[in-house]
Enzyme design. Structure first.
Site, PDB file in Angstrom:
ATOM      1  N   MET A 137     -10.301 -38.886 -57.926  1.00  0.00           N
ATOM      2  CA  MET A 137     -10.752 -37.773 -57.076  1.00  0.00           C
ATOM      3  C   MET A 137     -12.080 -37.192 -57.565  1.00  0.00           C
ATOM      4  O   MET A 137     -12.522 -36.141 -57.103  1.00  0.00           O
ATOM      5  CB  MET A 137      -9.690 -36.684 -57.019  1.00  0.00           C
ATOM      6  N   ASP A 151     -20.678 -41.008 -58.251  1.00  0.00           N
ATOM      7  CA  ASP A 151     -20.084 -40.040 -57.310  1.00  0.00           C
ATOM      8  C   ASP A 151     -20.730 -38.658 -57.393  1.00  0.00           C
ATOM      9  O   ASP A 151     -20.367 -37.761 -56.631  1.00  0.00           O
ATOM     10  CB  ASP A 151     -18.585 -39.848 -57.611  1.00  0.00           C
ATOM     11  N   PRO A 160      -7.058 -33.456 -60.572  1.00  0.00           N
ATOM     12  CA  PRO A 160      -6.442 -34.414 -61.498  1.00  0.00           C
ATOM     13  C   PRO A 160      -7.498 -35.232 -62.240  1.00  0.00           C
ATOM     14  O   PRO A 160      -8.502 -35.645 -61.642  1.00  0.00           O
ATOM     15  CB  PRO A 160      -5.628 -35.328 -60.575  1.00  0.00           C
ATOM     16  N   VAL A 161      -7.290 -35.442 -63.546  1.00  0.00           N
ATOM     17  CA  VAL A 161      -8.271 -36.174 -64.372  1.00  0.00           C
ATOM     18  C   VAL A 161      -7.984 -37.677 -64.290  1.00  0.00           C
ATOM     19  O   VAL A 161      -6.825 -38.090 -64.301  1.00  0.00           O
ATOM     20  CB  VAL A 161      -8.188 -35.691 -65.838  1.00  0.00           C
ATOM     21  N   ALA A 162      -9.079 -38.464 -64.232  1.00  0.00           N
ATOM     22  CA  ALA A 162      -8.958 -39.927 -64.090  1.00  0.00           C
ATOM     23  C   ALA A 162      -8.004 -40.265 -62.952  1.00  0.00           C
ATOM     24  O   ALA A 162      -7.168 -41.159 -63.053  1.00  0.00           O
ATOM     25  CB  ALA A 162      -8.505 -40.587 -65.397  1.00  0.00           C
ATOM     26  N   GLY A 163      -8.156 -39.512 -61.853  1.00  0.00           N
ATOM     27  CA  GLY A 163      -7.211 -39.659 -60.739  1.00  0.00           C
ATOM     28  C   GLY A 163      -7.829 -40.268 -59.506  1.00  0.00           C
ATOM     29  O   GLY A 163      -7.184 -40.330 -58.465  1.00  0.00           O
ATOM     30  N   GLY A 171     -13.107 -35.720 -60.299  1.00  0.00           N
ATOM     31  CA  GLY A 171     -13.117 -34.398 -60.922  1.00  0.00           C
ATOM     32  C   GLY A 171     -14.236 -34.262 -61.943  1.00  0.00           C
ATOM     33  O   GLY A 171     -14.917 -33.230 -61.998  1.00  0.00           O
ATOM     34  N   GLY A 172     -14.443 -35.304 -62.734  1.00  0.00           N
ATOM     35  CA  GLY A 172     -15.531 -35.270 -63.724  1.00  0.00           C
ATOM     36  C   GLY A 172     -16.871 -35.150 -63.004  1.00  0.00           C
ATOM     37  O   GLY A 172     -17.720 -34.332 -63.372  1.00  0.00           O
ATOM     38  N   SER A 173     -17.050 -35.945 -61.956  1.00  0.00           N
ATOM     39  CA  SER A 173     -18.311 -35.906 -61.198  1.00  0.00           C
ATOM     40  C   SER A 173     -18.528 -34.521 -60.595  1.00  0.00           C
ATOM     41  O   SER A 173     -19.660 -34.010 -60.570  1.00  0.00           O
ATOM     42  CB  SER A 173     -18.278 -36.936 -60.078  1.00  0.00           C
ATOM     43  N   LYS A 189     -13.010 -35.163 -54.259  1.00  0.00           N
ATOM     44  CA  LYS A 189     -13.306 -36.006 -53.092  1.00  0.00           C
ATOM     45  C   LYS A 189     -12.194 -37.014 -52.896  1.00  0.00           C
ATOM     46  O   LYS A 189     -11.459 -37.348 -53.840  1.00  0.00           O
ATOM     47  CB  LYS A 189     -14.638 -36.747 -53.247  1.00  0.00           C
TER      48      LYS A 189
HETATM   49  P1  ATP Z   1     -13.981 -41.320 -60.017  1.00  0.00           P
HETATM   50  O1  ATP Z   1     -13.123 -41.083 -58.814  1.00  0.00           O
HETATM   51  O2  ATP Z   1     -15.343 -40.675 -59.944  1.00  0.00           O
HETATM   52  O3  ATP Z   1     -14.044 -42.743 -60.459  1.00  0.00           O
HETATM   53  P2  ATP Z   1     -11.867 -40.195 -61.556  1.00  0.00           P
HETATM   54  O4  ATP Z   1     -11.466 -39.097 -60.641  1.00  0.00           O
HETATM   55  O5  ATP Z   1     -10.990 -41.400 -61.569  1.00  0.00           O
HETATM   56  O6  ATP Z   1     -13.345 -40.578 -61.256  1.00  0.00           O
HETATM   57  P3  ATP Z   1     -12.498 -38.278 -63.566  1.00  0.00           P
HETATM   58  O7  ATP Z   1     -11.480 -37.193 -63.461  1.00  0.00           O
HETATM   59  O8  ATP Z   1     -13.840 -37.992 -63.010  1.00  0.00           O
HETATM   60  O9  ATP Z   1     -11.932 -39.634 -62.996  1.00  0.00           O
HETATM   61  O10 ATP Z   1     -12.574 -38.655 -65.106  1.00  0.00           O
HETATM   62  C1  ATP Z   1     -12.975 -39.933 -65.587  1.00  0.00           C
HETATM   63  C2  ATP Z   1     -13.101 -39.816 -67.091  1.00  0.00           C
HETATM   64  O11 ATP Z   1     -14.205 -38.973 -67.393  1.00  0.00           O
HETATM   65  C3  ATP Z   1     -11.913 -39.159 -67.746  1.00  0.00           C
HETATM   66  O12 ATP Z   1     -11.007 -40.116 -68.216  1.00  0.00           O
HETATM   67  C4  ATP Z   1     -12.502 -38.353 -68.896  1.00  0.00           C
HETATM   68  O13 ATP Z   1     -12.359 -39.060 -70.117  1.00  0.00           O
HETATM   69  C5  ATP Z   1     -13.994 -38.270 -68.602  1.00  0.00           C
HETATM   70  N1  ATP Z   1     -14.502 -36.886 -68.395  1.00  0.00           N
HETATM   71  C6  ATP Z   1     -15.633 -36.399 -68.907  1.00  0.00           C
HETATM   72  N2  ATP Z   1     -15.840 -35.135 -68.513  1.00  0.00           N
HETATM   73  C7  ATP Z   1     -14.824 -34.782 -67.713  1.00  0.00           C
HETATM   74  C8  ATP Z   1     -14.489 -33.608 -66.994  1.00  0.00           C
HETATM   75  N3  ATP Z   1     -15.257 -32.520 -67.021  1.00  0.00           N
HETATM   76  N4  ATP Z   1     -13.359 -33.618 -66.264  1.00  0.00           N
HETATM   77  C9  ATP Z   1     -12.591 -34.733 -66.215  1.00  0.00           C
HETATM   78  N5  ATP Z   1     -12.849 -35.867 -66.901  1.00  0.00           N
HETATM   79  C10 ATP Z   1     -13.964 -35.906 -67.642  1.00  0.00           C
END
Ligand code: ATP
Length: 297
Positions: A99, A136, A94-97, A101-103, A6
């Protein structure tokens, strides 16, 4: 299950509430950048993750800390069933980006395991479980374009007939969402209790006009993200100079997104930003469906 990333077209952030969460008025859009979550029957529980080359090997937690483990625990406890299955996540978001991704994976896991375990959970219960998993996650189930209020977990679909094109530039180092909110609180100690409303953004979506959308994009966390990572400000300037209608930090960052006028425009801007040395540059359209089943056997 296919689970989209997202972006926040509007992110109005109010002062922290008594429970520590900030009240938000946000407009989410699901964009065509996906993680795939696969679930199979198995005699015990296991979770595997595969990552694209450009992602850091330890970016995604395993061994009980993944949001998919928590989704499985919540769903199993809700129905009083045992947590069994072999789940695999193929990451591309991207992780912790910023976007979500975890949600997205959490939402996909809820639906996949509901199907795998034959539970027929109601939509209402799935949304309530999603809200427990994270702010999210309800939007990740819903997809499309939607208004989010509360801490972002109360979602209402927005009628959006546009096809909007985005160039997405992830950063190689993530930015934890809580850190950005803490920095926002330090920078703006007198933030109003009520977040900035999304009326201008919703009007732009209704008009279908890309320039109107470019003008209305709004992110209260952007200043905090840029203060923590000044290179994001430079990236946004670079993208706009290269012809983006508007550049914006996505959610809490550090991913930056650039609005383009067409698919061709997005491809050409992506090529320019790649040529300028950004190792990962993606093009994606929105809105797309939320977490959805793509194959079942
Ligand atoms: P948001 O935009 O919802 O705040 P984000 O995009 O910044 O989240 P995510 O990629 O959702 O961040 O990841 C946040 C943290 O969740 C990561 O640093 C990681 O440690 C943890 N995490 C747990 N499960 C997952 C997963 N399946 N994919 C990515 N990160 C995960």
């Amino acid at each position: 299950m296919r689970a989209p990333a997202k972006i926040n077209l509007h992110l109005g952030v109010g002062a922290p509430r008594e429970d520590g969460f900030h009240s938000l008025v946000t407009v989410y859009q699901a964009v065509g950048l996906y993680d795939d979550v696969t679930a199979r029957m198995a005699p015990d529980w296991s979770l595997g993750v595969s990552l694209p080359d450009w992602m850091d090997d330890d970016a995604v937690p395993l061994a009980g800390d993944n949001i998919v483990d928590r989704a499985a625990d919540l769903l199993a406890a809700h129905h009083g069933v045992e947590r069994l299955g072999e789940v695999h996540i193929a990451k591309a978001i991207p992780v912790a980006g910023g976007m979500a991704g975890g949600s997205a994976d959490g939402a996909a896991a809820l639906v996949a395991l509901d199907r795998l375990w034959g539970l027929n959970t109601t939509d209402e219960d799935l949304l309530a479980l999603a809200a427990q998993l994270g702010s999210d996650v309800p939007f990740a189930l819903l997809g499309g374009t939607a208004l989010g209020t509360g801490r972002g977990e109360l979602v209402t679909p927005v009628h959006d007939r546009g096809t909007w094109w985005w160039v997405v530039v992830p950063s190689d180092v993530g930015l934890p969402t809580p850190e950005v909110y803490r920095h926002f609180d330090k920078m703006f100690p007198d933030a109003p209790t009520e977040p900035v409303p999304a009326d201008a953004l919703l009007g732009a979506i209704a008009s279908g006009d890309t320039w109107a959308l470019a003008d209305a994009l709004h992110n209260d966390l952007e200043a905090a993200a840029i203060d923590l990572r000044p290179e994001l400000g430079r990236l946004i300037e670079q993208g706009e100079q290269a012809g983006a209608l508007r550049g914006l930090v996505s959610g809490s960052g550090p991913t930056c997104v650039f609005l383009c006028g067409s698919a061709d425009h997005a491809r050409s801007l992506a090529a320019d930003l790649s040529g300028a040395g950004h190792p990962v540059v993606l093009a994606a359209n929105g809105p797309v469906s939320g977490a959805h089943l793509v194959s079942y056997a």
